[in-house]
Motif scaffolding. Structure first.
Motif, short mmCIF file in Angstrom:
data_model
loop_
_atom_site.label_atom_id
_atom_site.label_comp_id
_atom_site.label_asym_id
_atom_site.label_seq_id
_atom_site.Cartn_x
_atom_site.Cartn_y
_atom_site.Cartn_z
N HIS A 111 0.82 -1.21 0.00
CA HIS A 111 0.00 0.00 0.00
C HIS A 111 0.86 1.26 0.00
O HIS A 111 0.51 2.26 -0.64
CB HIS A 111 -0.91 -0.02 1.22
N LEU A 112 2.01 1.22 0.68
CA LEU A 112 2.89 2.38 0.74
C LEU A 112 3.46 2.70 -0.64
O LEU A 112 3.51 3.88 -1.04
CB LEU A 112 4.02 2.12 1.74
N ALA A 113 3.88 1.69 -1.38
CA ALA A 113 4.39 1.91 -2.74
C ALA A 113 3.29 2.49 -3.63
O ALA A 113 3.54 3.37 -4.46
CB ALA A 113 4.92 0.60 -3.32
N THR A 114 2.06 2.02 -3.44
CA THR A 114 0.94 2.53 -4.23
C THR A 114 0.67 4.00 -3.91
O THR A 114 0.47 4.81 -4.82
CB THR A 114 -0.33 1.69 -3.95
N LEU A 115 0.66 4.35 -2.63
CA LEU A 115 0.42 5.75 -2.24
C LEU A 115 1.46 6.69 -2.82
O LEU A 115 1.15 7.78 -3.30
CB LEU A 115 0.42 5.88 -0.72
N LEU A 116 2.73 6.27 -2.78
CA LEU A 116 3.81 7.11 -3.24
C LEU A 116 4.05 7.00 -4.75
O LEU A 116 4.91 7.71 -5.29
CB LEU A 116 5.10 6.77 -2.49
N LYS A 117 3.32 6.09 -5.39
CA LYS A 117 3.44 5.87 -6.83
C LYS A 117 4.88 5.53 -7.21
O LYS A 117 5.46 6.11 -8.13
CB LYS A 117 2.94 7.09 -7.61
N LEU A 118 5.44 4.59 -6.46
CA LEU A 118 6.81 4.17 -6.67
C LEU A 118 6.88 2.67 -6.92
O LEU A 118 6.02 1.92 -6.44
CB LEU A 118 7.66 4.50 -5.43
N PRO A 119 7.90 2.21 -7.64
CA PRO A 119 8.07 0.76 -7.81
C PRO A 119 8.37 0.11 -6.46
O PRO A 119 9.01 0.72 -5.59
CB PRO A 119 9.29 0.66 -8.75
#
Length: 247
Positions: A111-119
């Motif tokens: 979820h953290l990668a999704t929020l930050l829009k990062l791989p």
């Protein structure tokens, strides 16, 4: 649970509640041991613990691991100002307020990668901040910034950095947009332990995402406040729409 057991633990809770609210047991005082209270009320320790759980859920006492049960001191509420993503200046200026910070480098996952829009696996700077008034914790913040946007000195002893941490404000450069999602929920075990609140007492959970003018997400933060220790204020501004008429 039998009806008599249910009745007994409520009777015990009522007596303890009365003794606390009438001042017979003062704020900050340690209650007798569970064994001593069980003996006083002539009940089992299981029944006594149910009674303590009732008044703990009401916010009258807190259990400190290894020390015992204590009558909670009246806690001043803090204010979270929505839209600015920060505690109000009056709260932050309180001389009794202090914040502890733990820093680490972690990887963006789920979820953290999704929020930050990062791989997935991207390096992040993590800041875990706990605010206290005196010895009473009243706020927990987990802040995540893409590693390339978090220089080593982001939390150096500079006035602006200290103020940002104290107010739980956005730590990176001023963002163009701050989006906050607010909900009430039970605390996680870690939150309940850190904030010294009962596992069934609701907390105010805020997920904050800050975006710069290019649309890049520059920070994601997860804030948690005990529901009885915070007010959240959000201000909306009316927008005027002009109708376009056809020629």
């Amino acid at each position: 649970m039998t009806e008599s057991m249910t009745s007994r633990h409520h009777e015990n809770a009522n007596d303890l509640r009365d003794r606390i609210t009438t001042g017979c047991i003062k704020p900050g005082a340690r209650l007798p041991s569970e064994a001593a209270l069980a003996d006083r009320y002539r009940v089992s320790t299981v029944t006594l613990r149910r009674a303590l759980a009732v008044i703990q859920g009401e916010g009258l006492i807190e259990k400190i691991h290894g020390k015992g049960n204590f009558v909670r001191r009246p806690l001043r509420k803090i204010m979270y100002v929505g839209g600015w993503g920060t505690l109000d200046p009056w709260t932050a200026a309180d001389v009794a307020l202090h914040v502890t910070v733990r820093r680490a480098t972690v990887q963006a996952r789920g979820h953290l990668a999704t929020l930050l829009k990062l791989p997935a696996g991207s390096p992040l700077a993590e800041f875990v901040c706990v605010s206290h008034t005196g010895d009473a914790p009243h706020g927990l913040a987990r802040v995540y910034i893409p590693r390339d946007l978090a220089p080593a000195g982001v939390l150096d002893q500079q006035t602006l950095c200290r103020e940002a941490v104290t107010r739980f404000a956005v730590l990176c450069a001023p963002p163009a947009v701050v989006r906050e999602t607010v909900r009430a929920r039970p605390p996680t075990p870690e939150e309940a332990s850190t904030l010294r609140t009962h596992s069934t007492a609701p907390i105010l959970a805020i997920t904050r995402v800050a975006t710069d003018a290019t649309g890049r997400v520059v920070e994601a933060a997860f804030l948690a406040f005990p529901g009885d220790r915070v007010d959240a204020v959000f201000t909306t501004h009316a927008m005027t729409y002009e109708r376009q008429t056809r020629a």
